[in-house]
Enzyme design. Structure first.
Site, PDB file in Angstrom:
ATOM      1  N   CYS A 150       0.826  -1.226   0.000  1.00 52.90           N
ATOM      2  CA  CYS A 150       0.000   0.000   0.000  1.00 52.90           C
ATOM      3  C   CYS A 150       0.851   1.263   0.000  1.00 52.90           C
ATOM      4  O   CYS A 150       0.315   2.358  -0.143  1.00 52.90           O
ATOM      5  CB  CYS A 150      -0.937   0.005   1.198  1.00 52.90           C
ATOM      6  SG  CYS A 150      -2.046  -1.409   1.220  1.00 52.90           S
ATOM      7  N   ASN A 186     -10.380   0.655   1.509  1.00 56.32           N
ATOM      8  CA  ASN A 186      -8.919   0.673   1.370  1.00 56.32           C
ATOM      9  C   ASN A 186      -8.563   0.217  -0.047  1.00 56.32           C
ATOM     10  O   ASN A 186      -8.746  -0.948  -0.384  1.00 56.32           O
ATOM     11  CB  ASN A 186      -8.311  -0.258   2.426  1.00 56.32           C
ATOM     12  CG  ASN A 186      -6.794  -0.353   2.334  1.00 56.32           C
ATOM     13  OD1 ASN A 186      -6.186   0.079   1.354  1.00 56.32           O
ATOM     14  ND2 ASN A 186      -6.182  -0.925   3.352  1.00 56.32           N
ATOM     15  N   HIS A 244      -2.771   7.158   3.797  1.00 55.42           N
ATOM     16  CA  HIS A 244      -3.305   5.941   3.190  1.00 55.42           C
ATOM     17  C   HIS A 244      -4.632   5.655   3.875  1.00 55.42           C
ATOM     18  O   HIS A 244      -4.735   5.666   5.110  1.00 55.42           O
ATOM     19  CB  HIS A 244      -2.313   4.798   3.372  1.00 55.42           C
ATOM     20  CG  HIS A 244      -2.880   3.465   2.998  1.00 55.42           C
ATOM     21  ND1 HIS A 244      -3.619   3.273   1.848  1.00 55.42           N
ATOM     22  CD2 HIS A 244      -2.831   2.257   3.625  1.00 55.42           C
ATOM     23  CE1 HIS A 244      -4.010   2.012   1.801  1.00 55.42           C
ATOM     24  NE2 HIS A 244      -3.553   1.372   2.857  1.00 55.42           N
TER      25      HIS A 244
END
Ligand code: COA
Length: 329
Positions: A111, A284, A254
């Site tokens: 990520c 996400n 994030h």
């Protein structure tokens, strides 16, 4: 020589999936998902490929930047869920958009992929090797999710975000910090294809038990790691840039979990409103989450010339990083 952001774009698949939709699949509830994560809905591919979403986001970023495809000489796409091992998502976007002058490659860093890609493109533009870069974050994580596992399937979504960068006489990308800890890779893992070839007949039992390519995660360990590294990355990038936390207009984290972000805000005594979040309606989206959030802010008119922004990410590997951005548009 410096690098600045000229434009942003993003793209989503058509299918919206709510928490109630997921409660029909696994033993969960809207109450559990919103209270533990902050997520209400996510967008899931029912046919859109990573390459398609990447090209859509990139086309919008080019239009926003007022840059012609022929001016782009570098494309880096961050992804852990490409359509193919080869050609890369970046080469597929090149084909779709006619980026004929560009050198194209993908970058895998969980990520944190978008931060690492931004840092790499910045260094390559500053070096003088390239003048206009497209940096894309794109994921179709839905194909790597175990849709029977309620502890992970409620978290993730699909999508893409992109920025156009150019060389500049004024700093736009001010500085970056980054790090990795490969010794803790098992905390968040997606296994690759198991080894299988004709010379392995004697080990056939082993290859048959090879793990599936689905997201496996120790949620609580990831949570603790995320809070710790987000705080240290923000502090380090602010210090390295010679500014103070008060100079920062927005932190764009994030988009993994609202509770992670609230915990970082509380520990650092930064007002929660300074952390931009859109995870409630995106979930996400791994490498795509930061550029998608940046694009949403840009299009909402939240970003003003001269503002200082911190982009901060963490993820599988384990990896983490942050970028200090001076908004110049
Ligand atoms: N619906 C209902 N119950 C659920 C559930 C769901 N979707 N997922 C897990 N549970 C249950 C568990 O089975 C457990 O039940 P038990 O107590 O009977 O064993 C209980 O809820 C608590 O589970 P736990 O894992 O302790 O919850 P948590 O508060 O740690 O929240 C996460 C779980 C995944 C939301 C949280 O750990 C997290 O967000 N971690 C970070 C993950 C992340 O961001 N990953 C991506 C990084 S890039």
């Amino acid at each position: 020589m410096y690098t600045k952001i000229l434009g942003t774009g993003s793209a989503l698949p058509k299918q919206r999936v709510t928490n109630e939709d997921l409660a029909m699949l696994v033993d969960t509830s809207n109450e559990w998902i919103t209270s533990r994560t902050g997520i209400s809905e996510r967008w899931i591919s029912t046919g859109e490929s990573a390459s398609y979403l990447a090209a859509e986001a990139a086309a919008k970023a080019l239009a926003d930047a007022d840059v012609e495809p022929s001016q782009i000489d570098l494309v880096i796409s961050a992804t852990v869920s490409p359509d193919n091992f080869t050609p890369t998502v970046s080469c597929e976007a090149q084909k779709a958009l006619g980026l004929s002058r560009a050198t194209c490659f993908d970058l895998w860093a969980g990520c944190t992929g978008f931060i690492f890609s931004l840092m790499t493109a910045d260094a390559l533009v500053k070096s003088g090797l390239f003048s206009h870069a497209l940096v894309i974050g794109v994921e179709v994580l839905s194909k790597l999710v175990d849709w029977q596992d309620r502890s992970t399937c409620v978290l993730f979504g699909d999508g893409a975000g992109a920025v156009v960068l150019s060389s500049s006489s004024q700093p736009g990308l001010v500085t970056h910090v980054s790090g990795s800890d490969g010794t803790r890779g098992d905390v968040l893992k997606i296994a690759g294809i198991p080894l299988a070839n004709p010379w392995m007949a004697q080990h056939v039992g082993e290859s048959e038990t090879g793990s599936q390519s689905v997201i496996c995660m120790n949620g609580q360990e990831v949570f603790k790691f995320a809070v710790k590294t987000m705080e240290s990355s923000i502090r380090r990038v602010v210090e390295l840039s010679g500014s103070s936390l008060h100079d920062i207009s927005y932190i764009i984290p994030h988009q993994a979990n609202n509770r992670i972000i609230e915990s970082v805000a509380g520990r650092m005594k930064i007002p929660r409103e300074k952390f931009f979040t859109n995870l409630d309606h995106r979930g996400n989206t791994s490498s795509a989450s930061i550029p998608m959030a940046l694009d949403e802010m840009n299009r909402a008119g939240l970003l003003l010339p001269g503002m200082h922004l911190v982009l901060v990410g963490f993820g599988g590997g384990l990896t983490w990083g942050a970028s200090m951005v001076r908004w110049t548009r």
